[in-house]
Scaffold this motif. Sequence first.
Motif: not given
Length: 736
Positions: A518-528
């Motif tokens: 979930x954290x990695x998905x959050x970071x990926x979404x934040x970078x976009x």
Amino acid sequence: MTENLGRAASLIARLAAICVSGVLLSAYLNGYYAVGFVALVPWLIQLGSGSSWRIALFDGALMSMAYTLAAFTWLGAAIAAYTGMGRATATLLMCLLAPLWQPQFWLYAISVTLTRQRAAWLSVWVGIAVWSISEWLLPKALGDTLAYGLAPSLCWRQGADIAGAAGLTALLLLVNAALAWAWIRRTQGWRAVLPALLIALLVPSAMAGYGALRLHALTAYFAEPTPSIRVGMVQTSMVDYEQRRQRQGTYAVVREVLDRHFALSKAAIEHHGAEALLYSETVYPTPYGFPRSSEGAAFDFELKSFVQALGVPLLFGSYDVDEKGEYNAAVLLEPQRELTARYRKTRLFPFTEQIPSVLDYAWLRRLLPWAGNWQPGDGARVFPLRTHDGREINVVPLICLDDVDPMLAIEGARLGAQAIVGLSNDSWFSHYPQGMELHLAVARFRSIETRLPQLRVTTNGYTAFIDPSGEVLARTTIGEQAVLAGEVPIRTPPWSMVTHWGTWLAPTALISLIILALQMARSHWGQRRTTPKVPAETSVPTKLVVLSKPVRFASTILKATAALGLSYLALAMLLRIGWRVHSTHQIYVYLGCVVTPLLLNWMMLRWQRRDTAATKNTNRAAFFDHGAIKFGLFPLLMALPAFRLHQVISFGSTFGEYYTFGALAYAQGLAIWWASWSLGLMLWAAVLRIVGEALVAIVVALRQDLAQHWRSNFEFIVRLMFYLLVPIWFAIRVLG
């Protein structure tokens, strides 16, 4: 040409590293227990130099074979003797199947390789989590794990009462990974290797320190006088039932079995003062209580009459029958009682006692003519051994392979067991003492995890008496005809985290991986996100507040007082009380020495800032970090359903205590539950904070430029574990 030579050299280096780790594992599993902290280092060093998950899969599969040869060479010989195939063929087949029944090696290798590029600590964490989950979800026939090699170490093995044998395996993996990482980064200076070396030094030291503290507490606990029951275990060393039956006939074999056990039982009572008797697994080779002939009925009557004449209870291995089929069972006979208690073996040995239903085909049974058709039992049972003068002790029987499943012993402890009774027929280990040693080590860890003494009786060795620290106080030798007697105290066992939380490590590891995803998905979404606005997570200071020296000094004293009070409660719960609130004394200490100093500190700081524009914080997550939310509102939300359950169970309805004793008693009860949850959650928050800060310190030492990024990630993960893991755990406990 040069490329081919490089590949060949790399392959040779990997094979050499795997061979060295295999040799070290062999030494570790044969008594040199300190080697366990370095045994995997050569393999992990080579694994760290790989660049492809395919290479990692290959290396992991080879390592599973090396481990199989190091730990189970004897099993190949035993399989050959049991099935009639050649020893070399059986050993080769076992090695080829090693990646299937030891999958943790290649799963670990792949997970470490795939996550290594993100951060070193992350790959170690993910690797250990995947290893723990694989051993939990893919249980092995013999239940083996690396931690069993620590059985000879008095101090190091005591940590099994925190997270089970799986927890010690995780610590062994951590130390091995730290040493491998230090070696890989040795050319980058001392700052690069110091954190890993500190981990490799501190983890075994902490394990030894905890073990010493736990042993001291156990010694004080068991020094208190208490009644006991003297139990005699009978080992006859009669193992060749089938051969005897073919030569002498069934009646003659049963006659000889009973006569030998009767003689040794009388000796146990006359010479050893036994007040209860134990026989081994399947010692009575016919279903007791379900005779198949008139001779069988006569044997049942004779056995019952013998128990009545001796005047002592007898727990023995036999068979049980119902409409579903036949069971491997333990039967309890008591003098002057017609009813008997029975336990049905839960963990059947695959492809010998039972073929799994999904594979139960006629062609497979033709290949495995020795395979039985027994049915599994439905879990742990506890029943009392009673003496003629009214003393009794509750025991949980475990039959042979049952002891590889920690949850059976844990369920027995939760049902009120005061001792474990192990009944085993290890006759197929007769010529392979390594197998008997492994089985004995497995049994010892069940006593450490539950802190229950154990009486383990076998057909031909090792019959043993094991104390709650896992120490073997006495045992027989292989092939010996003997009686072993031991005093079993009648007392409630000391508190154990494993008993109350179960095998919590692997489920926690699984949840941690989900949180990481979930954290990695959050970071990926934040970078976009490409908005020029100031992120909502940022804090915008409007004015800096400088506290005076007296205020800073007073704040330090108050915080230190709260920390000392919380540390006192944690140590008392760890060493003496157990991880739950048992008395109002704990509540008073918590309110007086922890909550009150923190409230005074908060009020003092608010007073200092009353005329000053304080720092404005628009961080949305700050709401969840506020003390009133974390240790006030959230504990109340958790306490309310727990308090309601208590009311329904104890008083019959949600407001039962109010109707019975009035509003004041009801409010006091709710306040106690609220304070108890607040204390527990503050301890949990402290653990998460310590672990999080330690991981941040490691990241800072390795990559200072990533410190701020990973601190933000850690804070997110810690919040999820605090606010999600506790409700999930509570729901599991309630539903369970």
